[in-house]
Scaffold this active site. Structure first.
Site, PDB file in Angstrom:
ATOM      1  N   GLN A 196       7.466  -6.176 -18.488  1.00 20.58           N
ATOM      2  CA  GLN A 196       6.027  -6.031 -18.711  1.00 20.58           C
ATOM      3  C   GLN A 196       5.303  -6.055 -17.371  1.00 20.58           C
ATOM      4  O   GLN A 196       5.609  -6.879 -16.513  1.00 20.58           O
ATOM      5  CB  GLN A 196       5.559  -7.211 -19.563  1.00 20.58           C
ATOM      6  CG  GLN A 196       4.145  -7.667 -19.304  1.00 20.58           C
ATOM      7  CD  GLN A 196       3.207  -7.364 -20.437  1.00 20.58           C
ATOM      8  OE1 GLN A 196       3.622  -7.053 -21.538  1.00 20.58           O
ATOM      9  NE2 GLN A 196       1.933  -7.441 -20.169  1.00 20.58           N
ATOM     10  N   THR A 197       4.337  -5.163 -17.199  1.00 23.88           N
ATOM     11  CA  THR A 197       3.545  -5.196 -15.965  1.00 23.88           C
ATOM     12  C   THR A 197       2.159  -4.626 -16.223  1.00 23.88           C
ATOM     13  O   THR A 197       1.973  -3.788 -17.107  1.00 23.88           O
ATOM     14  CB  THR A 197       4.238  -4.426 -14.827  1.00 23.88           C
ATOM     15  OG1 THR A 197       3.464  -4.526 -13.644  1.00 23.88           O
ATOM     16  CG2 THR A 197       4.420  -2.953 -15.178  1.00 23.88           C
ATOM     17  N   ARG A 198       1.202  -5.098 -15.438  1.00 25.20           N
ATOM     18  CA  ARG A 198      -0.156  -4.533 -15.449  1.00 25.20           C
ATOM     19  C   ARG A 198      -0.561  -4.120 -14.046  1.00 25.20           C
ATOM     20  O   ARG A 198      -1.722  -3.821 -13.784  1.00 25.20           O
ATOM     21  CB  ARG A 198      -1.186  -5.526 -16.002  1.00 25.20           C
ATOM     22  CG  ARG A 198      -1.031  -6.937 -15.560  1.00 25.20           C
ATOM     23  CD  ARG A 198      -2.203  -7.817 -15.981  1.00 25.20           C
ATOM     24  NE  ARG A 198      -3.116  -8.032 -14.885  1.00 25.20           N
ATOM     25  CZ  ARG A 198      -2.995  -9.044 -14.009  1.00 25.20           C
ATOM     26  NH1 ARG A 198      -2.007  -9.907 -14.124  1.00 25.20           N
ATOM     27  NH2 ARG A 198      -3.860  -9.178 -13.041  1.00 25.20           N
ATOM     28  N   HIS A 202       6.588  -2.057  -6.827  1.00 29.22           N
ATOM     29  CA  HIS A 202       7.040  -1.741  -5.480  1.00 29.22           C
ATOM     30  C   HIS A 202       8.546  -2.011  -5.389  1.00 29.22           C
ATOM     31  O   HIS A 202       9.211  -2.231  -6.394  1.00 29.22           O
ATOM     32  CB  HIS A 202       6.233  -2.544  -4.464  1.00 29.22           C
ATOM     33  CG  HIS A 202       4.752  -2.326  -4.579  1.00 29.22           C
ATOM     34  ND1 HIS A 202       4.157  -1.117  -4.288  1.00 29.22           N
ATOM     35  CD2 HIS A 202       3.747  -3.147  -5.014  1.00 29.22           C
ATOM     36  CE1 HIS A 202       2.857  -1.199  -4.517  1.00 29.22           C
ATOM     37  NE2 HIS A 202       2.588  -2.418  -4.951  1.00 29.22           N
ATOM     38  N   HIS A 205       9.993  -5.057  -7.113  1.00 28.72           N
ATOM     39  CA  HIS A 205      10.044  -4.961  -8.575  1.00 28.72           C
ATOM     40  C   HIS A 205      11.244  -4.129  -9.026  1.00 28.72           C
ATOM     41  O   HIS A 205      11.881  -4.439 -10.036  1.00 28.72           O
ATOM     42  CB  HIS A 205       8.756  -4.344  -9.104  1.00 28.72           C
ATOM     43  CG  HIS A 205       7.527  -5.119  -8.776  1.00 28.72           C
ATOM     44  ND1 HIS A 205       6.693  -4.774  -7.740  1.00 28.72           N
ATOM     45  CD2 HIS A 205       6.990  -6.240  -9.342  1.00 28.72           C
ATOM     46  CE1 HIS A 205       5.685  -5.629  -7.688  1.00 28.72           C
ATOM     47  NE2 HIS A 205       5.846  -6.538  -8.639  1.00 28.72           N
ATOM     48  N   GLY A 290       7.988 -13.794 -15.898  1.00 29.14           N
ATOM     49  CA  GLY A 290       7.766 -14.157 -14.503  1.00 29.14           C
ATOM     50  C   GLY A 290       7.119 -15.516 -14.330  1.00 29.14           C
ATOM     51  O   GLY A 290       6.788 -16.208 -15.293  1.00 29.14           O
ATOM     52  N   ARG A 291       6.946 -15.894 -13.066  1.00 28.73           N
ATOM     53  CA  ARG A 291       6.181 -17.095 -12.744  1.00 28.73           C
ATOM     54  C   ARG A 291       4.731 -16.854 -13.140  1.00 28.73           C
ATOM     55  O   ARG A 291       4.159 -15.801 -12.875  1.00 28.73           O
ATOM     56  CB  ARG A 291       6.263 -17.413 -11.251  1.00 28.73           C
ATOM     57  CG  ARG A 291       7.630 -17.819 -10.758  1.00 28.73           C
ATOM     58  CD  ARG A 291       7.639 -18.047  -9.250  1.00 28.73           C
ATOM     59  NE  ARG A 291       7.026 -19.322  -8.875  1.00 28.73           N
ATOM     60  CZ  ARG A 291       5.821 -19.450  -8.346  1.00 28.73           C
ATOM     61  NH1 ARG A 291       5.065 -18.377  -8.152  1.00 28.73           N
ATOM     62  NH2 ARG A 291       5.343 -20.632  -8.024  1.00 28.73           N
ATOM     63  N   ASP A 292       4.142 -17.828 -13.807  1.00 26.99           N
ATOM     64  CA  ASP A 292       2.752 -17.739 -14.265  1.00 26.99           C
ATOM     65  C   ASP A 292       2.506 -16.420 -15.000  1.00 26.99           C
ATOM     66  O   ASP A 292       1.537 -15.705 -14.736  1.00 26.99           O
ATOM     67  CB  ASP A 292       1.789 -17.892 -13.087  1.00 26.99           C
ATOM     68  CG  ASP A 292       0.345 -18.129 -13.538  1.00 26.99           C
ATOM     69  OD1 ASP A 292       0.158 -18.631 -14.663  1.00 26.99           O
ATOM     70  OD2 ASP A 292      -0.582 -17.812 -12.779  1.00 26.99           O
ATOM     71  N   HIS A 293       3.402 -16.099 -15.919  1.00 28.02           N
ATOM     72  CA  HIS A 293       3.341 -14.851 -16.679  1.00 28.02           C
ATOM     73  C   HIS A 293       1.981 -14.732 -17.382  1.00 28.02           C
ATOM     74  O   HIS A 293       1.561 -15.621 -18.107  1.00 28.02           O
ATOM     75  CB  HIS A 293       4.477 -14.836 -17.716  1.00 28.02           C
ATOM     76  CG  HIS A 293       4.604 -13.550 -18.452  1.00 28.02           C
ATOM     77  ND1 HIS A 293       5.586 -12.624 -18.171  1.00 28.02           N
ATOM     78  CD2 HIS A 293       3.891 -13.028 -19.471  1.00 28.02           C
ATOM     79  CE1 HIS A 293       5.470 -11.602 -18.994  1.00 28.02           C
ATOM     80  NE2 HIS A 293       4.442 -11.827 -19.786  1.00 28.02           N
ATOM     81  N   ALA A 294       1.306 -13.629 -17.147  1.00 30.32           N
ATOM     82  CA  ALA A 294       0.010 -13.341 -17.771  1.00 30.32           C
ATOM     83  C   ALA A 294      -1.018 -14.425 -17.498  1.00 30.32           C
ATOM     84  O   ALA A 294      -1.924 -14.651 -18.296  1.00 30.32           O
ATOM     85  CB  ALA A 294       0.164 -13.130 -19.281  1.00 30.32           C
ATOM     86  N   MET A 332      12.096 -11.838  -5.389  1.00 35.06           N
ATOM     87  CA  MET A 332      12.873 -11.032  -4.452  1.00 35.06           C
ATOM     88  C   MET A 332      12.119 -10.934  -3.127  1.00 35.06           C
ATOM     89  O   MET A 332      10.914 -10.661  -3.103  1.00 35.06           O
ATOM     90  CB  MET A 332      13.103  -9.631  -5.023  1.00 35.06           C
ATOM     91  CG  MET A 332      13.795  -9.618  -6.384  1.00 35.06           C
ATOM     92  SD  MET A 332      15.468 -10.291  -6.344  1.00 35.06           S
ATOM     93  CE  MET A 332      16.283  -9.088  -5.310  1.00 35.06           C
ATOM     94  N   ARG A 436     -36.727   0.893 -17.742  1.00 36.22           N
ATOM     95  CA  ARG A 436     -37.435   0.567 -18.984  1.00 36.22           C
ATOM     96  C   ARG A 436     -38.236   1.777 -19.488  1.00 36.22           C
ATOM     97  O   ARG A 436     -38.256   2.051 -20.692  1.00 36.22           O
ATOM     98  CB  ARG A 436     -38.401  -0.588 -18.738  1.00 36.22           C
ATOM     99  CG  ARG A 436     -37.774  -1.963 -18.830  1.00 36.22           C
ATOM    100  CD  ARG A 436     -37.819  -2.487 -20.237  1.00 36.22           C
ATOM    101  NE  ARG A 436     -37.186  -3.786 -20.368  1.00 36.22           N
ATOM    102  CZ  ARG A 436     -37.026  -4.395 -21.531  1.00 36.22           C
ATOM    103  NH1 ARG A 436     -37.431  -3.811 -22.640  1.00 36.22           N
ATOM    104  NH2 ARG A 436     -36.437  -5.551 -21.604  1.00 36.22           N
ATOM    105  N   ARG A 450     -32.999  -7.500 -23.972  1.00 36.83           N
ATOM    106  CA  ARG A 450     -32.855  -7.648 -22.526  1.00 36.83           C
ATOM    107  C   ARG A 450     -31.409  -7.402 -22.115  1.00 36.83           C
ATOM    108  O   ARG A 450     -31.137  -6.728 -21.119  1.00 36.83           O
ATOM    109  CB  ARG A 450     -33.288  -9.047 -22.089  1.00 36.83           C
ATOM    110  CG  ARG A 450     -34.777  -9.289 -22.156  1.00 36.83           C
ATOM    111  CD  ARG A 450     -35.070 -10.768 -21.938  1.00 36.83           C
ATOM    112  NE  ARG A 450     -36.471 -11.067 -22.173  1.00 36.83           N
ATOM    113  CZ  ARG A 450     -37.289 -11.575 -21.264  1.00 36.83           C
ATOM    114  NH1 ARG A 450     -36.855 -11.818 -20.053  1.00 36.83           N
ATOM    115  NH2 ARG A 450     -38.540 -11.832 -21.561  1.00 36.83           N
TER     116      ARG A 450
END
Length: 573
Positions: A196-198, A202, A205, A290-294, A332, A436, A450
């Site tokens: 999974q990636t957002r 590189h 990866h 991964g570490r701290d995924h999402a 890596m 306006r 507003r």
């Protein structure tokens, strides 16, 4: 013959009805209450109808929502970590009345599905934020969405899908879970590891995904999210072109690319577990976490919302029940002496480790600096530079906010002239009063109107910005929520610069050229900002300017220096 992993809950949901039933429901839809789906709801609808959210067959009722919120379980005991709800406003909820079905439409008015109204209730969204995301800190993007932008009423029930939302981009890479499963079967793939990636990928990866596939003795599915991700992420068009070019660096017939139109919540551990279930429904047997995924980054106090290994721990604790195996992300690093990438824990003492962080990569792109080939591939850099030029060539928005009479319009007009003198980009002024008159003449001054006025300004500014121009906005914009929406929309295609014109109300009232403050004090103008309606002071603007102390030309000079410091314009030679 080996079989693919079973979908979550035992069977893959198919939410689309037959052609004859779809025709009947389309005729019926004209007489039903209709709800226009938000972008997040459109993503969720697609995931529900295609079976990516199996075993869910509709938006959650309260019977499922509460145990998911509190205990990561559906009412039937199935593991499920993320509420999937249809939020509507009070006005629409009241309009439903006794109707047993509602029509769900896309932004163009096309009916995509009919929802059976099985349940309707007012949600405790603060409790949901705390239980699901572990915080009520609005710096968390999903908490901000939940508490400031979502609607108070949830409607739950089974869906009858007429058609899927339409996509005109990368059709060859968009596959439903059933289609991807059929592809795996045709290829003879029974062990598949999903990544999974957002973000763009590189060389590191490529190395880590290739190693993960080797460890799992599996084929590789690269499945990036192209629905809603974290505000400020690189657009998916650029990312997908990069992913396609990366595929040639994997061994032939070992790897495939498919897009996932998911609305991410950036929910850390729960999100990782949710992603694993979604990949199981697509036929994957392994999932890289991964570490701290999402994770959404740091909270308002500067501390991470989630621990670095919380996501891995939660997925690992449920992988036996899920039947999908977690592959922990290996960091890596590039070792200069060996001229290759290696797992960080295999680096020997004395080895020279080279690294470029995401922040450093963005800096080099913004400043047009060299990016070495050991870090990424030339064709990836070419794509990134093509769509994300150096900062001094990007579009940006200068967004003034402050009380009436603070000096916003005066400074904005002076800044307009200064930027036109530079001549580097087209410049457009979106002054509050002018907008306006020409864009929002039918709106009043209620909070709702507003907010709508500011969001209209933000929409125009975002379009100008993403096309390389400069937008100067000068509304009062009294509410943090609407300013945040504008920031998010503009930042998707350029740079947002917020300037708080902090002139005190006493000075503003003393100027009062239009006599508005006097009318407000007399009660003849209702909901007047600073008198009978609040002004929410920006917490961290890029610049604060008090026009009590400095004239407009000095204020403009401060802004120009700030824009130079941000790299958006270059100092005069």
């Amino acid at each position: 013959m080996s079989q693919l992993i079973a979908p979550h809950g035992g069977h893959l949901v198919d939410g689309l009805v037959s052609a004859d039933e779809a025709a009947r429901l389309k005729r019926l839809a004209g007489n039903l209450p209709s709800w226009d789906l938000t972008p997040r709801q459109l993503c969720d609808l697609e995931m529900l109808l295609t079976g990516a959210f199996s075993p869910l067959d509709g938006f959650m009722t309260r019977r499922d929502y509460e145990p998911v919120r509190d205990n990561l379980r559906l009412a039937d005991g199935n593991l499920w970590p993320m509420p999937i709800t249809l939020d509507v406003d009070q006005k629409f909820s009241d309009s439903i009345g006794d109707a047993r079905q509602i029509a769900l439409r896309d932004p163009e008015g096309v009916v995509l599905a009919i929802l059976d109204v099985e349940d309707r209730w007012e949600a405790d969204r603060a409790l949901e934020a705390q239980q699901v995301f572990g915080t009520t800190d609005r710096k968390h993007p999903s908490v901000s969405h939940l508490l400031e932008r979502s609607h108070p009423i949830y409607v739950g029930g089974k869906l009858h899908g007429l058609e899927l939302p339409r996509h005109y981009d990368f059709g060859h890479l968009r596959s439903t879970p059933a289609e991807l499963r059929a592809q795996f079967t045709k290829l003879g793939w029974t062990r598949v590891v999903a990544f999974q990636t957002r973000n763009p990928m590189h060389r590191a990866h490529v190395e880590l995904t290739f190693r993960a596939a080797q460890i799992a003795e599996a084929n590789l599915l690269i499945q990036p999210v192209v629905g809603l991700t974290k505000p400020g992420d690189i657009d998916h068009y650029t990312r997908v072109r990069c992913y396609e070019k990366l595929l040639r660096h994997y061994p032939e017939r070992t790897t495939t690319l498919a897009l996932l139109h998911l609305a991410m919540r950036m929910g850390g551990p729960r999100e990782a577990l949710w992603h694993a279930i979604i990949r199981k429904n697509h036929g994957c047997t392994h999932f890289i976490v991964g570490r701290d995924h999402a994770g959404p980054g740091n909270d308002s106090s500067g501390k991470p919302f989630y621990g670095p290994y919380d996501a891995q721990a939660l997925v690992a604790g449920h992988q036996a029940e899920l039947g999908i195996t977690m592959v922990p992300f290996q960091e890596m690093v590039y070792v200069q002496e060996r001229a290759q990438y290696m797992p960080a824990d295999e680096v020997k003492e004395g080895d020279s480790v080279l690294n470029i962080s995401g922040t450093e990569l963005r800096r080099r792109l913004q400043e047009g600096l060299d990016i070495p080939e050991w870090f990424t591939y030339p064709e990836v850099i070419e794509e990134l530079r093509r769509t994300h030029p150096a900062r001094h060539k990007q579009g940006f928005t200068v967004f003034f906010t402050g009380l009436s009479g603070s000096g916003k319009s005066t400074i904005a007009n002076a800044l307009l002239v200064r930027l036109l003198e530079l001549g580097t980009r087209p410049v457009t002024l979106l002054d509050g009063d002018i907008v306006r008159k020409n864009l929002s003449s039918e709106l009043g001054f209620s909070k709702e109107h507003r907010d709508l006025n500011v969001q209209r300004i933000g929409f125009v500014a975002a379009e100008i910005t993403k096309n390389g121009g400069i937008a100067i906005c000068a509304p009062i914009a009294p509410y943090k929520g609407s300013r945040d929406i504008v920031r998010e929309n503009v930042s998707a295609g350029g740079v947002f610069v917020e300037i708080h014109v902090s002139t005190p109300i006493e000075t503003c009232e003393g100027r009062d050229r239009k006599g508005l403050y006097a009318l407000a004090r007399a009660g003849k103008i209702k909901e007047f900002t600073g008198i009978s309606d609040p002004y929410e002071v920006p917490e961290n603007p890029d610049l604060r300017i008090d026009t009590t102390a400095i004239p407009p030309d000095q204020a403009v000079q401060q802004i120009v220096l700030k824009l130079e410091a941000l790299g958006l314009i270059r100092p005069a030679q």
